[in-house]
Design a protein around this motif. Structure first.
Motif, PDB file in Angstrom:
ATOM      1  N   MET A 133       2.933   1.375   0.210  1.00  0.00           N
ATOM      2  CA  MET A 133       1.774   1.960  -0.450  1.00  0.00           C
ATOM      3  C   MET A 133       0.575   1.074  -0.133  1.00  0.00           C
ATOM      4  SD  MET A 133       1.291   2.850  -4.480  1.00  0.00           S
ATOM      5  CE  MET A 133       1.836   4.523  -4.559  1.00  0.00           C
ATOM      6  N   THR A 134      -0.481   1.664   0.342  1.00  0.00           N
ATOM      7  CA  THR A 134      -1.677   0.917   0.702  1.00  0.00           C
ATOM      8  C   THR A 134      -2.497   0.607  -0.543  1.00  0.00           C
ATOM      9  OG1 THR A 134      -3.050   2.873   1.004  1.00  0.00           O
ATOM     10  CG2 THR A 134      -1.771   2.131   2.914  1.00  0.00           C
ATOM     11  N   THR A 135      -3.446  -0.269  -0.367  1.00  0.00           N
ATOM     12  CA  THR A 135      -4.336  -0.629  -1.468  1.00  0.00           C
ATOM     13  C   THR A 135      -5.098   0.593  -1.954  1.00  0.00           C
ATOM     14  OG1 THR A 135      -4.576  -2.841  -0.526  1.00  0.00           O
ATOM     15  CG2 THR A 135      -6.204  -2.169  -2.150  1.00  0.00           C
ATOM     16  N   THR A 136      -5.537   1.426  -1.038  1.00  0.00           N
ATOM     17  CA  THR A 136      -6.258   2.650  -1.401  1.00  0.00           C
ATOM     18  C   THR A 136      -5.369   3.581  -2.212  1.00  0.00           C
ATOM     19  OG1 THR A 136      -7.538   2.481   0.644  1.00  0.00           O
ATOM     20  CG2 THR A 136      -7.572   4.603  -0.493  1.00  0.00           C
ATOM     21  N   ASP A 137      -4.109   3.726  -1.794  1.00  0.00           N
ATOM     22  CA  ASP A 137      -3.166   4.567  -2.544  1.00  0.00           C
ATOM     23  C   ASP A 137      -2.915   4.001  -3.933  1.00  0.00           C
ATOM     24  OD1 ASP A 137      -2.929   6.284  -0.407  1.00  0.00           O
ATOM     25  OD2 ASP A 137      -1.102   5.326   0.376  1.00  0.00           O
ATOM     26  N   SER A 138      -2.772   2.679  -3.995  1.00  0.00           N
ATOM     27  CA  SER A 138      -2.539   2.023  -5.289  1.00  0.00           C
ATOM     28  C   SER A 138      -3.720   2.233  -6.221  1.00  0.00           C
ATOM     29  CB  SER A 138      -2.287   0.529  -5.100  1.00  0.00           C
ATOM     30  OG  SER A 138      -1.107   0.320  -4.381  1.00  0.00           O
ATOM     31  N   LEU A 139      -4.925   2.074  -5.705  1.00  0.00           N
ATOM     32  CA  LEU A 139      -6.124   2.273  -6.529  1.00  0.00           C
ATOM     33  C   LEU A 139      -6.273   3.730  -6.967  1.00  0.00           C
ATOM     34  CD1 LEU A 139      -8.724  -0.033  -4.762  1.00  0.00           C
ATOM     35  CD2 LEU A 139      -7.615  -0.376  -6.975  1.00  0.00           C
ATOM     36  N   LYS A 140      -5.956   4.655  -6.068  1.00  0.00           N
ATOM     37  CA  LYS A 140      -6.014   6.076  -6.418  1.00  0.00           C
ATOM     38  C   LYS A 140      -5.002   6.393  -7.522  1.00  0.00           C
ATOM     39  CE  LYS A 140      -5.668  10.765  -4.556  1.00  0.00           C
ATOM     40  NZ  LYS A 140      -4.983  11.264  -5.697  1.00  0.00           N
ATOM     41  N   THR A 141      -3.791   5.850  -7.381  1.00  0.00           N
ATOM     42  CA  THR A 141      -2.757   6.065  -8.393  1.00  0.00           C
ATOM     43  C   THR A 141      -3.189   5.465  -9.730  1.00  0.00           C
ATOM     44  OG1 THR A 141      -1.038   6.045  -6.714  1.00  0.00           O
ATOM     45  CG2 THR A 141      -0.347   5.624  -8.979  1.00  0.00           C
ATOM     46  N   LEU A 142      -3.721   4.264  -9.705  1.00  0.00           N
ATOM     47  CA  LEU A 142      -4.201   3.616 -10.928  1.00  0.00           C
ATOM     48  C   LEU A 142      -5.328   4.420 -11.553  1.00  0.00           C
ATOM     49  CD1 LEU A 142      -4.072   1.221 -12.851  1.00  0.00           C
ATOM     50  CD2 LEU A 142      -5.671   0.019 -11.340  1.00  0.00           C
ATOM     51  N   ASN A 143      -6.240   4.921 -10.730  1.00  0.00           N
ATOM     52  CA  ASN A 143      -7.353   5.727 -11.223  1.00  0.00           C
ATOM     53  C   ASN A 143      -6.843   7.022 -11.866  1.00  0.00           C
ATOM     54  OD1 ASN A 143     -10.114   6.339 -11.614  1.00  0.00           O
ATOM     55  ND2 ASN A 143     -10.105   7.612  -9.780  1.00  0.00           N
ATOM     56  N   ASP A 144      -5.901   7.695 -11.222  1.00  0.00           N
ATOM     57  CA  ASP A 144      -5.328   8.925 -11.770  1.00  0.00           C
ATOM     58  C   ASP A 144      -4.633   8.656 -13.093  1.00  0.00           C
ATOM     59  OD1 ASP A 144      -6.250  10.316  -9.586  1.00  0.00           O
ATOM     60  OD2 ASP A 144      -4.306  10.363  -8.550  1.00  0.00           O
ATOM     61  N   TRP A 145      -3.866   7.599 -13.108  1.00  0.00           N
ATOM     62  CA  TRP A 145      -3.120   7.240 -14.318  1.00  0.00           C
ATOM     63  C   TRP A 145      -4.068   6.936 -15.467  1.00  0.00           C
ATOM     64  CZ3 TRP A 145      -0.655   2.309 -16.219  1.00  0.00           C
ATOM     65  CH2 TRP A 145       0.450   2.580 -17.035  1.00  0.00           C
ATOM     66  N   THR A 146      -5.137   6.193 -15.171  1.00  0.00           N
ATOM     67  CA  THR A 146      -6.133   5.847 -16.190  1.00  0.00           C
ATOM     68  C   THR A 146      -6.817   7.109 -16.715  1.00  0.00           C
ATOM     69  OG1 THR A 146      -6.498   3.704 -15.139  1.00  0.00           O
ATOM     70  CG2 THR A 146      -8.207   4.490 -16.637  1.00  0.00           C
ATOM     71  N   ASN A 147      -7.171   8.025 -15.823  1.00  0.00           N
ATOM     72  CA  ASN A 147      -7.817   9.272 -16.253  1.00  0.00           C
ATOM     73  C   ASN A 147      -6.900  10.098 -17.145  1.00  0.00           C
ATOM     74  OD1 ASN A 147     -10.224   8.759 -14.939  1.00  0.00           O
ATOM     75  ND2 ASN A 147      -9.592   9.796 -13.060  1.00  0.00           N
ATOM     76  N   LYS A 148      -5.616  10.164 -16.803  1.00  0.00           N
ATOM     77  CA  LYS A 148      -4.667  10.923 -17.629  1.00  0.00           C
ATOM     78  C   LYS A 148      -4.537  10.308 -19.015  1.00  0.00           C
ATOM     79  CE  LYS A 148      -2.039  12.751 -13.745  1.00  0.00           C
ATOM     80  NZ  LYS A 148      -0.791  12.690 -12.997  1.00  0.00           N
ATOM     81  N   HIS A 149      -4.493   8.986 -19.078  1.00  0.00           N
ATOM     82  CA  HIS A 149      -4.381   8.326 -20.379  1.00  0.00           C
ATOM     83  C   HIS A 149      -5.665   8.471 -21.184  1.00  0.00           C
ATOM     84  CE1 HIS A 149      -0.384   6.770 -19.996  1.00  0.00           C
ATOM     85  NE2 HIS A 149      -0.658   6.315 -18.777  1.00  0.00           N
ATOM     86  N   LEU A 150      -6.790   8.459 -20.508  1.00  0.00           N
ATOM     87  CA  LEU A 150      -8.052   8.688 -21.198  1.00  0.00           C
ATOM     88  C   LEU A 150      -8.090  10.098 -21.785  1.00  0.00           C
ATOM     89  CD1 LEU A 150     -10.843   7.638 -21.960  1.00  0.00           C
ATOM     90  CD2 LEU A 150     -11.678   8.479 -19.755  1.00  0.00           C
ATOM     91  N   GLU A 151      -7.590  11.074 -21.047  1.00  0.00           N
ATOM     92  CA  GLU A 151      -7.511  12.447 -21.561  1.00  0.00           C
ATOM     93  C   GLU A 151      -6.604  12.511 -22.788  1.00  0.00           C
ATOM     94  OE1 GLU A 151      -6.216  14.968 -18.358  1.00  0.00           O
ATOM     95  OE2 GLU A 151      -7.992  14.513 -17.145  1.00  0.00           O
ATOM     96  N   ARG A 152      -5.493  11.798 -22.746  1.00  0.00           N
ATOM     97  CA  ARG A 152      -4.575  11.787 -23.903  1.00  0.00           C
ATOM     98  C   ARG A 152      -5.248  11.173 -25.124  1.00  0.00           C
ATOM     99  NH1 ARG A 152      -0.580   9.858 -19.937  1.00  0.00           N
ATOM    100  NH2 ARG A 152       0.546  11.704 -19.282  1.00  0.00           N
ATOM    101  N   MET A 153      -5.935  10.062 -24.918  1.00  0.00           N
ATOM    102  CA  MET A 153      -6.606   9.407 -26.042  1.00  0.00           C
ATOM    103  C   MET A 153      -7.753  10.270 -26.573  1.00  0.00           C
ATOM    104  SD  MET A 153      -5.021   6.719 -26.842  1.00  0.00           S
ATOM    105  CE  MET A 153      -3.526   7.591 -26.433  1.00  0.00           C
ATOM    106  N   THR A 154      -8.431  10.984 -25.690  1.00  0.00           N
ATOM    107  CA  THR A 154      -9.489  11.895 -26.127  1.00  0.00           C
ATOM    108  C   THR A 154      -8.899  13.025 -26.967  1.00  0.00           C
ATOM    109  OG1 THR A 154     -10.794  11.392 -24.164  1.00  0.00           O
ATOM    110  CG2 THR A 154     -11.340  13.418 -25.334  1.00  0.00           C
TER     111      THR A 154
END
Length: 120
Positions: free
Chosen positions: A1-22
């Motif tokens: 997994m490249t750094t770009t893929d890792s950052l994209k995955t982290l970004n997606d995961w963070t957005n999903k958790h933000l939606e849950r908390m919202t």
């Protein structure tokens, strides 16, 4: 997994958790609004009761009439408060169900994410 893929995955995961908390925050606000409304209704009920007692005290033609009026007003207040209490318990039951549904949905989504390997 490249750094770009890792950052994209982290970004997606963070957005999903933000939606849950919202969504949890929205659930909390709906419950708060319902309970605040119930509290205001209860205060109005007590205010009406107090006004009724004041009017009774000024218009009663004797102690017997005053006492009977106070007993009747107290009885009606108690009956209405029991009815209001039942409605409030119903709201708490609905809130319990809403929170349970939110938690089950969130845990299901999180489990699915972990199984898919999208979690960091």
């Amino acid at each position: 997994m490249t750094t770009t893929d890792s950052l994209k995955t982290l970004n997606d995961w963070t957005n999903k958790h933000l939606e849950r908390m919202t969504s949890l925050g929205e659930l909390n606000m709906r419950l708060f609004e319902k309970l605040a409304t119930r509290q205001m209704d209860a205060m109005s009920l007590y205010l009406e009761h107090s006004l009724r007692l004041m009017k009774l005290a000024t218009e009663a033609k004797g102690y017997t009439e005053l006492f009977k009026g106070q007993v009747e007003a107290g009885k009606e207040l108690t009956e209405r408060m029991f009815a209001e209490g039942k409605v409030t318990l119903q709201i708490w039951g609905e809130a319990r169900d809403d929170y349970r549904a939110w938690l089950e949905k969130s845990m299901s989504e999180l489990g699915q994410e972990l199984r898919q390997g999208s979690a960091v």
